[in-house]
Design a protein around this motif. Sequence first.
Motif, PDB file in Angstrom:
ATOM      1  N   HIS A   1      -8.778   0.348  -1.709  1.00 17.86           N
ATOM      2  CA  HIS A   1      -9.422  -0.055  -0.463  1.00 17.86           C
ATOM      3  C   HIS A   1      -9.431   1.022   0.621  1.00 17.86           C
ATOM      4  O   HIS A   1      -9.725   0.730   1.776  1.00 17.86           O
ATOM      5  N   GLY A   2      -9.090   2.271   0.273  1.00 17.62           N
ATOM      6  CA  GLY A   2      -9.222   3.353   1.222  1.00 17.62           C
ATOM      7  C   GLY A   2      -8.028   3.503   2.143  1.00 17.62           C
ATOM      8  O   GLY A   2      -6.949   2.949   1.902  1.00 17.62           O
ATOM      9  N   ALA A   3      -8.239   4.260   3.229  1.00 21.29           N
ATOM     10  CA  ALA A   3      -7.140   4.628   4.124  1.00 21.29           C
ATOM     11  C   ALA A   3      -7.164   3.781   5.386  1.00 21.29           C
ATOM     12  O   ALA A   3      -8.219   3.371   5.855  1.00 21.29           O
TER      13      ALA A   3
ATOM     14  N   MET B   1      -3.790  -4.232   9.808  1.00 22.27           N
ATOM     15  CA  MET B   1      -4.234  -2.918   9.356  1.00 22.27           C
ATOM     16  C   MET B   1      -5.612  -2.630   9.946  1.00 22.27           C
ATOM     17  O   MET B   1      -6.454  -3.533  10.015  1.00 22.27           O
TER      18      MET B   1
ATOM     19  N   ARG C   1     -16.500   2.011  -3.410  1.00 18.84           N
ATOM     20  CA  ARG C   1     -15.332   2.853  -3.614  1.00 18.84           C
ATOM     21  C   ARG C   1     -15.098   3.080  -5.105  1.00 18.84           C
ATOM     22  O   ARG C   1     -15.477   2.243  -5.939  1.00 18.84           O
TER      23      ARG C   1
ATOM     24  N   TRP D   1      -1.451   0.749   9.342  1.00 17.39           N
ATOM     25  CA  TRP D   1      -0.851  -0.562   9.571  1.00 17.39           C
ATOM     26  C   TRP D   1      -0.027  -0.513  10.843  1.00 17.39           C
ATOM     27  O   TRP D   1       0.508   0.534  11.205  1.00 17.39           O
TER      28      TRP D   1
ATOM     29  N   SER E   1      -8.845   0.436  10.027  1.00 13.40           N
ATOM     30  CA  SER E   1      -9.439   1.742   9.758  1.00 13.40           C
ATOM     31  C   SER E   1     -10.648   1.942  10.671  1.00 13.40           C
ATOM     32  O   SER E   1     -11.472   2.819  10.413  1.00 13.40           O
TER      33      SER E   1
ATOM     34  N   ARG F   1     -13.292  -1.555   3.190  1.00 15.17           N
ATOM     35  CA  ARG F   1     -12.340  -1.769   2.084  1.00 15.17           C
ATOM     36  C   ARG F   1     -13.040  -1.654   0.731  1.00 15.17           C
ATOM     37  O   ARG F   1     -12.399  -1.373  -0.278  1.00 15.17           O
TER      38      ARG F   1
ATOM     39  N   TRP G   1       0.850  -1.198   0.000  1.00 12.62           N
ATOM     40  CA  TRP G   1       0.000   0.000   0.000  1.00 12.62           C
ATOM     41  C   TRP G   1       0.888   1.252   0.000  1.00 12.62           C
ATOM     42  O   TRP G   1       1.947   1.265   0.658  1.00 12.62           O
TER      43      TRP G   1
END
Lengths: 378, 87
Positions: free
Chosen positions: A78-80, A94, B54, A83, A96, B45, A55
Motif C-alpha cells: 500500500h505504499g509509503a 496514517m 501498485r 503513522w 500519505s 493505497r 507495516w
Amino acid sequence: VGSASPFRFAAIVGTIIGMAKRIVLTVGTRKGCFLLESDEGRRDWRVRGPFCDGWPVYHAVIDASSGAIYASAASEWHGAGVWRSADLGETWEMSSDGLQYPEGDLKLSRVSGLAVAHGKVRVGAEAAGVFESEDGGATWSLKSTLDDQPGRDSWNDPSRQPPGHLGMTAILPHADDPDRYMIIVQGYGIFETPDGGGTWEPCNTGLRAEWPLEDERVGYCVHKLVRSPADPARFFQQNHCGMHRSDDGGHSWTEVTDGLPTDFGFVAAAHPHDRDSFYVIPLDPGHGRVMPDGAAAVWRTSDAGSTWRRLDSGLPQQNAHLGVLREGLAMDSLDQPGLYFGTSTGQVFASADEGESWDEIASYLPAISSVEVAAIDA
Amino acid sequence: MPELHLPPTLPSLYTDLPRRLDVDAATVDEAIDRLEERWPGLRDRLCEPGPALRRHINVYVDRERAGLETALEPGSRVDVIAAISGG
C-alpha cells in the motif's frame, strides 16, 4: 536519603511535586512499531505493540513536548506513509496526503528519517526529498529535492545509488532556528539549509571516502549525524569511513577513529550534558556488519574522540553477532542519562547509568530499524 | 452495481471501510474514485501516480486479471488482492 544518589533524590523530589516522568521508547521494526515504557528508575519495562498494522517502520520518533509519536513506514502493498498517535499508542492514524512528487521523473518509494522540532514534522524520502507537516502529520508538503546541489543528477539514478536505496536518510533540526536544518543523502553526504529548504550548502569538508570522487564536495557515506545538546556547535558522525567530529556546526570535520576496533558502524549518540561524550557501536565493515568477534559492546569517548572506552557490562560476550542500524541507538536526557539500542535480531538493551551496565529489556521483537526515547510527564 | 471485495489489510486504515461493498462505477478506475470520495487517501493505497495499480496490488474482474481501464458490468464482481509478499 543516606545511600541515595543525587539523581535518585531528584527523582523522589520530582515525584513528590508531581513532576515524575514516564520514559517511553519508540521502537521501529520490520513488523510495526512497539513502545517500551518505564519510570525514571528505568529497571522494569512494559512492552506494547505491534502498532501501525505491522507495516515495516523505518523510523519511529516521539515528541517529548507533546508526547506525539510518528512512524515512517512503507508497505509492500500500500505504499509509503507516516503513522501518528497523539495518545501514546492508544490510537493511530496514517497519512500519505501530500507525500508525493509532482508529475515528472521522481517517484516516492519510501519515507525514512523523521524529525520533530519547532512545531513542524519533517520526513526524508526516496527519491531524495524532504517533506514537512505543520498539522501534526495529517498533511504534508514537499519542501525541496535539492535540485541545484552537486550530486543531485546522480543520486536519484538507481544504477548509481548505494544498496538499500534509502534516499534522504535523516533530518537534523537546528536547536533554535526553525528554518535551519541538516539532511543526509545516502552515499552523498550532509547538506544544510538556512531557509527551510530554499537554499542548501554541502557540509562534508574533511570527510574521507575510500572511492574516487567526481566532485570533492559530495560522495561521502554519512550513516549517522548527531549534535551535542550541551554545545550546539559540536557534532559527531559515524561515517562508512570512520568516526568524525566537528566543532564548527558541522561545516568541517576531523576524524577521531583511532582507538575504536573498526572504522565502520551505523549509529552515534550524544551525551545530553557533557559536550565531550559521545557513543558509537563499531561493526565489522564487510558483509556481516555485526559487532566484532561475536561480543556486544558500546564505545564511549569522554574527551571528544581522543580516546575511546569499551562498555560491555551486562552485554552478551559470546556468539552475539548483533547488528544495529542507523537509527538504532538513543540516549535520554535525565540527570544520569540512559542509553538504549535495538538490534537487527530484535533485542533491545538499556543502560540507566550512561552505558556502564546493561540489561536486555526486550528479546524477541522483529528486526529493529530504530530506537528513540523521550521523558514524558507522567 | 458491481460488487467490490477488498483485501484484509485495508479496512483498519479507514473508518467504517468494509471488506465488501457495492460501487456505482463503469471501470475499475471509477470504482477506486468512488472509494477515494468516501475514504480520502484510499486511492494512494492501491495506485501509484500515473496512475497505475501498485506493483503488488492485483485486481480481478469476474475472475479475470484486470487493470484500471477494465470495464465493469452491473453484476461484476471485483476482487482487489494484496499479492503474497515475503515473510
